[in-house]
Design a protein around this motif. Sequence first.
Motif, PDB file in Angstrom:
ATOM      1  N   GLU A 181     -37.775  43.005  38.031  1.00 18.87           N
ATOM      2  CA  GLU A 181     -39.038  43.457  37.423  1.00 18.87           C
ATOM      3  C   GLU A 181     -40.155  43.589  38.456  1.00 18.87           C
ATOM      4  O   GLU A 181     -40.983  44.489  38.370  1.00 18.87           O
ATOM      5  CB  GLU A 181     -39.458  42.476  36.312  1.00 18.87           C
ATOM      6  N   LEU A 182     -40.174  42.711  39.438  1.00 20.76           N
ATOM      7  CA  LEU A 182     -41.239  42.791  40.455  1.00 20.76           C
ATOM      8  C   LEU A 182     -41.204  44.135  41.178  1.00 20.76           C
ATOM      9  O   LEU A 182     -42.230  44.651  41.619  1.00 20.76           O
ATOM     10  CB  LEU A 182     -41.106  41.641  41.460  1.00 20.76           C
ATOM     11  N   LYS A 183     -40.028  44.709  41.252  1.00 17.43           N
ATOM     12  CA  LYS A 183     -39.895  45.998  41.961  1.00 17.43           C
ATOM     13  C   LYS A 183     -40.681  47.109  41.254  1.00 17.43           C
ATOM     14  O   LYS A 183     -40.995  48.132  41.849  1.00 17.43           O
ATOM     15  CB  LYS A 183     -38.417  46.389  42.079  1.00 17.43           C
ATOM     16  N   ASN A 184     -41.014  46.912  39.972  1.00 12.02           N
ATOM     17  CA  ASN A 184     -41.776  47.926  39.215  1.00 12.02           C
ATOM     18  C   ASN A 184     -43.275  47.803  39.442  1.00 12.02           C
ATOM     19  O   ASN A 184     -44.061  48.578  38.891  1.00 12.02           O
ATOM     20  CB  ASN A 184     -41.492  47.771  37.706  1.00 12.02           C
ATOM     21  N   ILE A 185     -43.684  46.797  40.217  1.00 10.54           N
ATOM     22  CA  ILE A 185     -45.122  46.572  40.429  1.00 10.54           C
ATOM     23  C   ILE A 185     -45.525  47.060  41.824  1.00 10.54           C
ATOM     24  O   ILE A 185     -44.854  46.711  42.807  1.00 10.54           O
ATOM     25  CB  ILE A 185     -45.450  45.074  40.256  1.00 10.54           C
ATOM     26  N   PRO A 186     -46.581  47.890  41.894  1.00 10.86           N
ATOM     27  CA  PRO A 186     -46.976  48.457  43.205  1.00 10.86           C
ATOM     28  C   PRO A 186     -47.459  47.395  44.202  1.00 10.86           C
ATOM     29  O   PRO A 186     -47.881  46.302  43.798  1.00 10.86           O
ATOM     30  CB  PRO A 186     -48.138  49.407  42.847  1.00 10.86           C
ATOM     31  N   ASP A 187     -47.423  47.766  45.487  1.00 14.70           N
ATOM     32  CA  ASP A 187     -47.938  46.885  46.545  1.00 14.70           C
ATOM     33  C   ASP A 187     -49.423  46.565  46.307  1.00 14.70           C
ATOM     34  O   ASP A 187     -50.169  47.395  45.787  1.00 14.70           O
ATOM     35  CB  ASP A 187     -47.871  47.591  47.918  1.00 14.70           C
ATOM     36  N   ASN A 188     -49.813  45.351  46.702  1.00 15.41           N
ATOM     37  CA  ASN A 188     -51.250  44.991  46.705  1.00 15.41           C
ATOM     38  C   ASN A 188     -51.960  45.352  45.402  1.00 15.41           C
ATOM     39  O   ASN A 188     -53.078  45.883  45.410  1.00 15.41           O
ATOM     40  CB  ASN A 188     -51.984  45.710  47.856  1.00 15.41           C
ATOM     41  N   SER A 189     -51.347  45.100  44.287  1.00 11.41           N
ATOM     42  CA  SER A 189     -51.953  45.497  42.997  1.00 11.41           C
ATOM     43  C   SER A 189     -52.269  44.327  42.078  1.00 11.41           C
ATOM     44  O   SER A 189     -52.849  44.529  40.999  1.00 11.41           O
ATOM     45  CB  SER A 189     -50.975  46.447  42.268  1.00 11.41           C
ATOM     46  N   VAL A 190     -51.917  43.121  42.464  1.00  5.75           N
ATOM     47  CA  VAL A 190     -52.085  41.958  41.576  1.00  5.75           C
ATOM     48  C   VAL A 190     -53.144  40.998  42.124  1.00  5.75           C
ATOM     49  O   VAL A 190     -53.138  40.664  43.307  1.00  5.75           O
ATOM     50  CB  VAL A 190     -50.727  41.220  41.419  1.00  5.75           C
ATOM     51  N   PRO A 212     -54.485  41.389  49.101  1.00  7.04           N
ATOM     52  CA  PRO A 212     -54.895  40.491  50.195  1.00  7.04           C
ATOM     53  C   PRO A 212     -55.953  39.479  49.741  1.00  7.04           C
ATOM     54  O   PRO A 212     -56.023  38.375  50.264  1.00  7.04           O
ATOM     55  CB  PRO A 212     -55.457  41.451  51.246  1.00  7.04           C
ATOM     56  N   THR A 213     -56.720  39.856  48.705  1.00  7.09           N
ATOM     57  CA  THR A 213     -57.757  38.960  48.167  1.00  7.09           C
ATOM     58  C   THR A 213     -57.220  38.148  46.993  1.00  7.09           C
ATOM     59  O   THR A 213     -57.968  37.424  46.343  1.00  7.09           O
ATOM     60  CB  THR A 213     -58.931  39.819  47.649  1.00  7.09           C
ATOM     61  N   GLY A 214     -55.927  38.284  46.704  1.00  8.47           N
ATOM     62  CA  GLY A 214     -55.329  37.682  45.513  1.00  8.47           C
ATOM     63  C   GLY A 214     -55.119  36.181  45.630  1.00  8.47           C
ATOM     64  O   GLY A 214     -55.247  35.599  46.721  1.00  8.47           O
ATOM     65  N   THR A 215     -54.789  35.565  44.497  1.00  7.63           N
ATOM     66  CA  THR A 215     -54.538  34.117  44.422  1.00  7.63           C
ATOM     67  C   THR A 215     -53.120  33.878  43.925  1.00  7.63           C
ATOM     68  O   THR A 215     -52.675  34.554  42.991  1.00  7.63           O
ATOM     69  CB  THR A 215     -55.553  33.470  43.457  1.00  7.63           C
ATOM     70  N   PHE A 216     -52.429  32.921  44.564  1.00  8.52           N
ATOM     71  CA  PHE A 216     -51.049  32.587  44.196  1.00  8.52           C
ATOM     72  C   PHE A 216     -51.000  31.114  43.790  1.00  8.52           C
ATOM     73  O   PHE A 216     -51.379  30.250  44.577  1.00  8.52           O
ATOM     74  CB  PHE A 216     -50.129  32.833  45.392  1.00  8.52           C
ATOM     75  N   VAL A 217     -50.589  30.842  42.560  1.00  8.38           N
ATOM     76  CA  VAL A 217     -50.496  29.465  42.062  1.00  8.38           C
ATOM     77  C   VAL A 217     -49.031  29.171  41.755  1.00  8.38           C
ATOM     78  O   VAL A 217     -48.408  29.876  40.960  1.00  8.38           O
ATOM     79  CB  VAL A 217     -51.347  29.271  40.791  1.00  8.38           C
ATOM     80  N   LEU A 218     -48.478  28.153  42.434  1.00  7.27           N
ATOM     81  CA  LEU A 218     -47.061  27.802  42.247  1.00  7.27           C
ATOM     82  C   LEU A 218     -46.961  26.423  41.598  1.00  7.27           C
ATOM     83  O   LEU A 218     -47.464  25.442  42.138  1.00  7.27           O
ATOM     84  CB  LEU A 218     -46.359  27.790  43.614  1.00  7.27           C
TER      85      LEU A 218
END
Length: 79
Positions: A15-24, A66-72
Amino acid sequence: MKITTELFLGDCKNELKNIPDNSVDLIVTSPPYADQRKSTYGGVHPDKYVEWFLPISGELFRVLKPTGTFVLNIKEKSC
Ligand SMILES: C[S@@+](CC[C@H](N)C(=O)[O-])C[C@H]1O[C@@H](n2cnc3c(N)ncnc32)[C@H](O)[C@@H]1O
């Protein structure tokens, strides 16, 4: 800023492959706790976990702005 909501149901590797680069802007993820929930959703043996998660994390990195946030949210294997 226009906020859009899309739900993708499926294996995140595909599913991630359906999401464009740098879009989240924000990724919040709680991946499987290795093989601790085998009876619920299967799981991944701890020795194979990094090998399993690396390609997924590569895709998460690709889609995150690049300005995004990743929460694991993850839990180590309790002995
Ligand atoms: C630690 S649980 C998180 C559950 C969720 N945060 C909750 O609170 O209900 C991990 C979840 O990842 C799902 N999962 C396992 N492998 C997956 C994959 N390849 N792609 C997408 N989801 C997956 C499992 O079905 C499980 O629901």
